[in-house]
Design an enzyme around this catalytic site. Structure first.
Site, mmCIF file in Angstrom:
data_model
loop_
_atom_site.group_PDB
_atom_site.id
_atom_site.type_symbol
_atom_site.label_atom_id
_atom_site.label_comp_id
_atom_site.label_asym_id
_atom_site.label_seq_id
_atom_site.Cartn_x
_atom_site.Cartn_y
_atom_site.Cartn_z
ATOM 1 N N GLU A 1 42.696 34.899 33.303
ATOM 2 C CA GLU A 1 41.343 35.296 33.927
ATOM 3 C C GLU A 1 41.401 35.607 35.354
ATOM 4 O OE1 GLU A 1 37.518 34.514 36.459
ATOM 5 O OE2 GLU A 1 39.501 33.506 36.386
ATOM 6 N N ASP B 1 44.698 29.445 33.157
ATOM 7 C CA ASP B 1 45.491 29.856 34.202
ATOM 8 C C ASP B 1 45.185 29.614 35.480
ATOM 9 O OD1 ASP B 1 43.649 31.898 33.398
ATOM 10 O OD2 ASP B 1 44.730 33.408 34.601
#
Length: 379
Positions: free
Chosen positions: A136, A71
């Site tokens: 994250e 991400d």
């Protein structure tokens, strides 16, 4: 694209996928298809909206793991980018795009390093794993921490973990993170008594009441730090009060603050010391605490040494050990007993408009990762 290195090609493929937290946008499928060809056994671990996977090759110890996230943070206004953030572009040796440094460049480098290492050492000792999440940059509830819980439940232990987070400062490999400070946030409410500003004897101004305590908190020496960590830092990030009218003393003030703390102090000790200072000033208060992570440290040992030696062999640089910067998913992996370091591209443009990374640096990083693997997993 044939003139591009395999690492650059893969990084561009990953950047072109709009994987804004917690979206993965097919990045993990791309990785998994390549890992299966290398003989990895894949476990997809979907927790709520977050895609994660654990891949492992081999059954013996020691277990070496690359950890990372697919991400990225939002691009911000796309018109402010020189090149569209999800259309990877190379200009004057720099690869531009959201995630180029944080951390699709690092992922591409360790994937290609793995392909080369396994090609040269198909019967390497120990095992290799990847722990990959799409959460994250977000709330980090259903990402790495859940995968670690899953591994811990069956007593599967990582010995060495390299996170491809952007750790370098001015040259790739000039710094590795061998630890991180803890992060403890507080949302403090101090209550008073609302009333008209013209009648101060009828009010209790919570801003005035809180100010001496805030001054003491911001001037407090929490610890002296140590060889690896700077002293613990206390920062107020926001103060909100008022009713919207200029002639009204508010009934309460809301204060947001954060500690970045060293291994010299615990979160519970910090909470107790804050409580004591607020009580000393006779305040009526409440705090909601959020512990984002405890500090961790990987001191001298096999992984730090292998990383330092690999960087020296590939670049000639004597790397610096650092614990600066924000938190990372290393805070979830280190408590299991793993040796953890963060080693990745230059971090100068992460989370910014026009995020970019040197193409040459990605190839250097690939060489460093392959060298680390060779030092730890070949006789």
């Amino acid at each position: 694209m044939s003139h591009l290195s395999p690492t650059t090609e893969l990084a561009m493929d990953l950047i072109s996928r709009r994987s804004v937290t917690p979206e993965d946008a097919g990045c993990q499928d791309l990785m998994i298809s390549r890992l299966e060809k290398m003989g990895f056994k894949i476990e997809r671990l979907q927790f709520e909206e977050v895609s994660n996977f654990w891949a492992r090759r081999g059954n013996e110890g020691p277990l070496f793991c690359f950890a990372g996230h697919t991400d990225v943070v939002p691009s911000g206004p796309e018109e402010r980018w020189t090149y569209p953030p999800f259309e990877p572009t190379i200009h004057e040796g720099m690869l531009h795009g959201r995630g180029a440094a944080d951390m699709k460049g690092g992922i591409a480098a360790f994937m290609v390093a793995l392909e080369r290492f396994i090609d040269h050492h198909p019967d390497h000792k120990g095992s290799i794993a990847l722990l990959i999440t799409s959460d994250e940059e977000g709330p980090f509830i259903n990402g790495t921490t859940r995968v670690v819980d899953h591994l811990e439940a069956r007593n599967e232990k990582i010995d060495y973990c390299v996170l491809g987070e952007p750790s370098s400062t001015t040259k790739v490999g000039d710094a590795i993170k061998n630890g991180r400070r803890g992060s403890l946030s507080g949302s403090l409410v101090v209550r008073g008594k609302q009333g008209h500003v013209a009648y101060p004897h009828l009010v209790k101004n919570p801003i005035h009441l809180a100010a001496p305590a805030l001054a003491e908190l911001s001037g407090e020496v929490w610890d002296e730090g140590n060889e690896f960590f700077p002293p613990t830092s206390f920062q107020i990030s926001n103060i909100r009060a008022g009713t919207g009218a200029t002639n009204v003393v508010p009934g309460h003030v809301d204060i947001e603050f954060n500690f970045r703390f060293s291994t010299e102090v615990t979160a519970d000790e910090l909470k107790a010391r804050v409580r004591d200072i607020l009580d000393k000033h006779g305040l009526e208060w409440d705090i909601d605490w959020t512990l984002s992570g405890n500090p961790f440290l990987t001191a001298a040992g096999s992984l730090v040494e292998a990383s330092q030696q690999a960087i020296k062999a590939v670049t000639g640089i004597d790397t610096e050990l650092s614990t600066s910067g924000g938190t990372s998913d290393g805070r979830f992996i280190a408590p299991t007993g793993a040796q953890v370091v963060e080693l990745g591209p230059i971090n100068a443009t992460i989370h910014q408009v026009n995020e970019r990374v040197s193409v040459k640096d990605l190839d250097t990083l690939t060489d460093i990762y392959e060298n680390i693997l060779a030092r730890l997993l070949t006789e």
